[in-house]
Design an enzyme around this catalytic site. Structure first.
Site, short mmCIF file in Angstrom:
data_model
loop_
_atom_site.label_atom_id
_atom_site.label_comp_id
_atom_site.label_asym_id
_atom_site.label_seq_id
_atom_site.Cartn_x
_atom_site.Cartn_y
_atom_site.Cartn_z
N GLU A 1 -75.22 92.71 65.43
CA GLU A 1 -74.80 94.12 65.40
C GLU A 1 -75.04 94.78 64.05
O GLU A 1 -75.37 95.95 63.98
CB GLU A 1 -73.31 94.29 65.69
CG GLU A 1 -72.83 93.78 67.00
CD GLU A 1 -72.28 92.39 66.87
OE1 GLU A 1 -72.76 91.65 65.99
OE2 GLU A 1 -71.38 92.04 67.64
N ASP B 1 -71.09 89.58 68.40
CA ASP B 1 -69.75 88.99 68.29
C ASP B 1 -69.31 88.33 69.60
O ASP B 1 -69.79 88.66 70.67
CB ASP B 1 -68.72 90.06 67.88
CG ASP B 1 -68.91 90.46 66.42
OD1 ASP B 1 -69.63 89.74 65.70
OD2 ASP B 1 -68.36 91.50 66.02
N ASP C 1 -66.64 88.44 71.47
CA ASP C 1 -65.69 88.97 72.45
C ASP C 1 -66.41 89.82 73.50
O ASP C 1 -67.63 89.90 73.53
CB ASP C 1 -64.59 89.77 71.75
CG ASP C 1 -65.16 90.88 70.89
OD1 ASP C 1 -66.38 91.11 70.95
OD2 ASP C 1 -64.39 91.52 70.16
N GLU D 1 -66.77 92.99 73.90
CA GLU D 1 -67.61 94.06 73.38
C GLU D 1 -68.96 93.50 72.94
O GLU D 1 -70.01 94.07 73.25
CB GLU D 1 -66.88 94.73 72.21
CG GLU D 1 -67.08 96.22 72.10
CD GLU D 1 -66.59 96.98 73.32
OE1 GLU D 1 -67.33 97.86 73.78
OE2 GLU D 1 -65.48 96.70 73.83
N TYR E 1 -63.70 84.66 63.04
CA TYR E 1 -63.76 85.93 63.75
C TYR E 1 -62.38 86.58 63.82
O TYR E 1 -61.39 85.93 64.16
CB TYR E 1 -64.33 85.72 65.16
CG TYR E 1 -64.65 87.02 65.85
CD1 TYR E 1 -65.40 87.98 65.20
CD2 TYR E 1 -64.19 87.28 67.13
CE1 TYR E 1 -65.69 89.18 65.81
CE2 TYR E 1 -64.48 88.47 67.76
CZ TYR E 1 -65.22 89.42 67.09
OH TYR E 1 -65.50 90.61 67.70
N ARG F 1 -61.20 89.25 65.58
CA ARG F 1 -60.60 89.84 66.79
C ARG F 1 -60.22 88.70 67.71
O ARG F 1 -61.05 88.20 68.46
CB ARG F 1 -61.57 90.78 67.49
CG ARG F 1 -61.84 92.03 66.70
CD ARG F 1 -62.58 93.07 67.51
NE ARG F 1 -63.05 94.13 66.64
CZ ARG F 1 -64.27 94.15 66.10
NH1 ARG F 1 -65.14 93.20 66.38
NH2 ARG F 1 -64.60 95.12 65.28
N HIS G 1 -61.37 81.32 71.74
CA HIS G 1 -61.17 81.88 70.41
C HIS G 1 -60.31 80.98 69.54
O HIS G 1 -59.54 80.18 70.01
CB HIS G 1 -60.54 83.26 70.52
CG HIS G 1 -61.52 84.30 70.95
ND1 HIS G 1 -61.52 85.57 70.46
CD2 HIS G 1 -62.54 84.24 71.82
CE1 HIS G 1 -62.50 86.25 71.01
NE2 HIS G 1 -63.13 85.48 71.85
#
Ligand SMILES: [Zn+2]
Ligand SMILES: [Zn+2]
Length: 658
Positions: A9, A82, A84, A86, A297, A299, A343
């Protein structure tokens, strides 16, 4: 030919990963999402399986052209966005837009950006996880439906331009309802009784316990009667106990706890916290260690820790603090039921990089954040703190006396992080059952119940988390959106709804009880999790939501057109009009009819006195939000910022007495 393209990203992440992978890989950044629902159109076919209409984001055309050109020369395209929902959705859109086949397109996932983790991830690439993509798509469509269908109904009552988001509106409701509780709060007086007693030449204080009511007497006369009875009397020991108490460390940070800590200790907004965490995750230069991600990470809602990280910190603890600070066994923490399994908690990727050393390479804000992550993680694997506790109960007639004394004997993890339990200088003397205590003095104290505290950013994040209506990726955005729409302002660290925010919240709760219901929102979030787990079909959720939502919209539309307030001068409907973050009723016949009236809430009393005339100060509402004003207005025009209003720290969430 034969090239390997890696897409991430952000340029910072591209730089870090590029160094690990070497010259055989080309690393490019997509700069976030490249495709989304259209900005100028609803973009969802509700009668055709909720088919979304995706369009390239206009500002990203150049980026997409460059990615397409790079992909043409590549045998393999690794998408390393990433880990997750999103990130998974960004990955899928890239694959679709570039027209990559499953053979060419590889998904790599990692929770930290270090050479070992990146090497491992690229050694075992996989496919895009469509369950995550569909969960993200379902959320996007839900939010679009609510934003698009609900906002116009606000405009029938308000001047146009207002918008209402799905989860933000529920968060606004929480803030507005707290304000209402405070406004309606009436303090109640109560009394407590403390006695000083003597036994075996030692004096100590005991509290009078009145039933189960937190040692509170709600009746002054009764408190005085009890006090009189106790004066110069003898009490008899009923029980005396001594034991050791352990205090355990917290689990390592997750997104919500990190945001709470940074907000309450450093007044850092959840948004800033996420920005600095992002930078530390994506990679910074740390001297001889080179450039790498220094935290995992950021989130996440899981407190899981990789075994290799536990082993590293267990080596570090005795070296830094001594053997006695290392528990015999490593700790494992219970993972909450909402947590996503893959996670990890937020922890340092190199635990031997101490906050002191890291501070030399980081900005001041980044260093504060790194220290918070490091301390909480190291503490989480350290020994318990230990206390000696003594407790005594005594009786004098019908009156029960109670005392507890706690002394710390070993600090354990507290050496690095956290707050000790309430402690005293000395323990109680040893007492025997039946032993007589001489009452030396009796003291009555008067108190007042306190109104509930306004939310801070920290307590609002905690509330959203407790209610299950936010996720690691959304807490910061939810709060930021409330500011951006001028529904909520932060003054002196506290969150106040604006006049506008209160009206919007009231209207939404009145008209859309279901959409605004905390339980319903929690249910939706849970269903999105189930889509991600592959337990639910995404269209099923949208159909259920749509059925409930469209009925509510219809009902609201009818009610809105029925009971409207009418202009006393010309008979046309009145509408709420926005002025900054303030609101007034205006005639819809404007400009031919200029009728208007105030829509401001009643001023709220405070404990402050006006510095100019001594009258009480009250909270009033204006176009820039709430402020302190003299209650003697218009005689005295003194005003002050709400920063002067210091509320006491909240002891327990939503503790609402009286
Ligand atoms: Zn009118
Ligand atoms: Zn005044």
């Amino acid at each position: 030919m034969g090239g390997r393209l890696v897409v991430v990203e952000s340029p910072a992440k591209a730089r870090t990963i590029g160094r690990f992978l070497g010259s055989r890989y080309v690393v490019r950044a997509s700069l976030g999402h490249i495709r989304d629902l259209p900005e100028d159109d609803f973009g969802v076919e509700t009668d055709n399986g909720f088919k979304p209409k995706y369009v390239l984001i206009p500002a990203k055309r150049k980026v997409v052209r460059a990615l397409a050109a790079a992909a043409k020369n590549a045998d393999t395209v690794y998408i390393a966005t990433d880990m997750d929902r999103e990130g998974e959705a960004i990955a899928w859109h890239i694959k679709e837009v570039l027209g990559l086949s499953d053979e060419v397109c590889r998904r790599v996932v990692f929770s930290e950006i270090t050479p070992q983790a990146i090497k491992r991830a690229f050694a075992s690439p996989s496919q895009i996880d469509m369950r995550k993509v569909l969960a993200q798509q379902a959320r996007r469509i839900l939010d679009r439906i609510v934003g698009y269908k609900l906002s116009p109904l606000l405009w029938e009552r308000f001047s146009p331009g207002l918008s209402a988001g799905r989860v933000q509106s529920v968060a606004l409701r929480l803030v507005a309802e707290r304000e209402k509780q405070i406004r309606e709060f009436r303090p109640r007086r109560f009394w407590t009784i403390t006695v000083e007693v003597e036994a075996a030449n030692t004096r100590f204080e005991m509290d009078v316990v009145d039933g189960n009511e937190k040692r509170r007497f709600w009746n002054r006369k009764k408190a005085e009667d009890v006090a009189r009875l106790l004066e110069a009397s003898l009490a008899e020991v009923v029980e005396w106990k001594a034991w050791k108490q352990e205090q355990r460390p917290f689990p390592p940070h997750i997104t919500s706890t990190l945001q709470q800590e940074m907000a309450s200790l450093h007044r850092m907004s959840p948004q800033e916290t996420m920005r600095h965490a992002q930078a530390l995750y994506e990679g910074v230069d740390v001297g001889e260690r080179g450039r790498r991600g220094v935290i995992t990470y950021h989130r996440t809602d899981s407190v899981r820790v990789a075994g290799v990280a536990v082993r590293a910190v267990r080596k570090l603890i005795p070296a830094l603090f001594g053997e006695e600070y290392l528990p015999q066994k490593s700790r494992r923490f219970k993972v909450s039921r909402y947590a996503q399994a893959a996670h990890e908690a937020i922890r340092p990727t190199m635990v031997d990089l101490t906050p002191d050393e890291a501070g030399r390479f980081l900005s001041k804000q980044q260093a504060l954040l790194y220290e918070a992550v490091w301390r909480r993680f190291v503490a989480s694997q350290m020994a318990d703190a230990l206390y000696d506790v003594t407790e005594a109960t005594a009786r004098c007639g019908d009156v029960e006396l109670y005392a507890l004394r706690r002394c710390i004997v070993f600090d354990g993890f507290l050496r690095v992080y956290g707050r000790a339990l309430p402690s005293h200088d000395t323990l109680l003397p040893q007492l025997n059952t039946g032993e007589k205590l001489r009452v030396l003095s009796v003291r009555i104290d008067e108190h007042q119940t306190q109104p509930p505290s306004r939310y801070t950013e920290a307590t609002l994040v905690r509330k959203l988390e407790q209610e299950g209506i936010g996720r690691p990726s959304t807490y910061a955005t939810i709060i930021h959106t409330l500011y951006r729409r001028r529904y909520v302002v932060k003054r002196g660290g506290r969150l106040y709804p604006t006049e506008l925010g209160e009206h919007v919240a009231r209207l939404l709760v009145e008209r859309f009880p279901r959409v605004m219901d905390v339980g319903f929102t929690r249910w939706v979030e849970g269903e999105l999790d189930r889509i991600e787990e592959g337990e639910k079909e995404w269209r099923g959720l949208l159909e259920e939501f749509w059925a409930a939502f469209s009925r509510e919209v219809e009902e609201a539309r009818e009610r809105l057109s029925q009971n409207r307030r009418l202009c006393p001068q010309c008979g046309k409907p009145l509408v709420l009009k926005k002025k900054g973050s303030g609101v007034f009723w205006g005639c819809s016949g404007y400009p031919s009819c200029r009728y208007r009236e105030s829509a401001a809430p009643q001023p709220q009393p405070t404990n402050l006195k006006c510095q100019k005339c001594g009258s009480p100060m009250v909270i009033r509402y204006g176009r820039y939000g709430p402020f302190l004003a003299c209650s003697a207005f218009p005689k005295c025009r003194n005003t002050q910022s709400l920063n002067h209003l210091n509320e006491q720290e909240e002891t327990s969430d939503g503790d609402c007495d009286g």
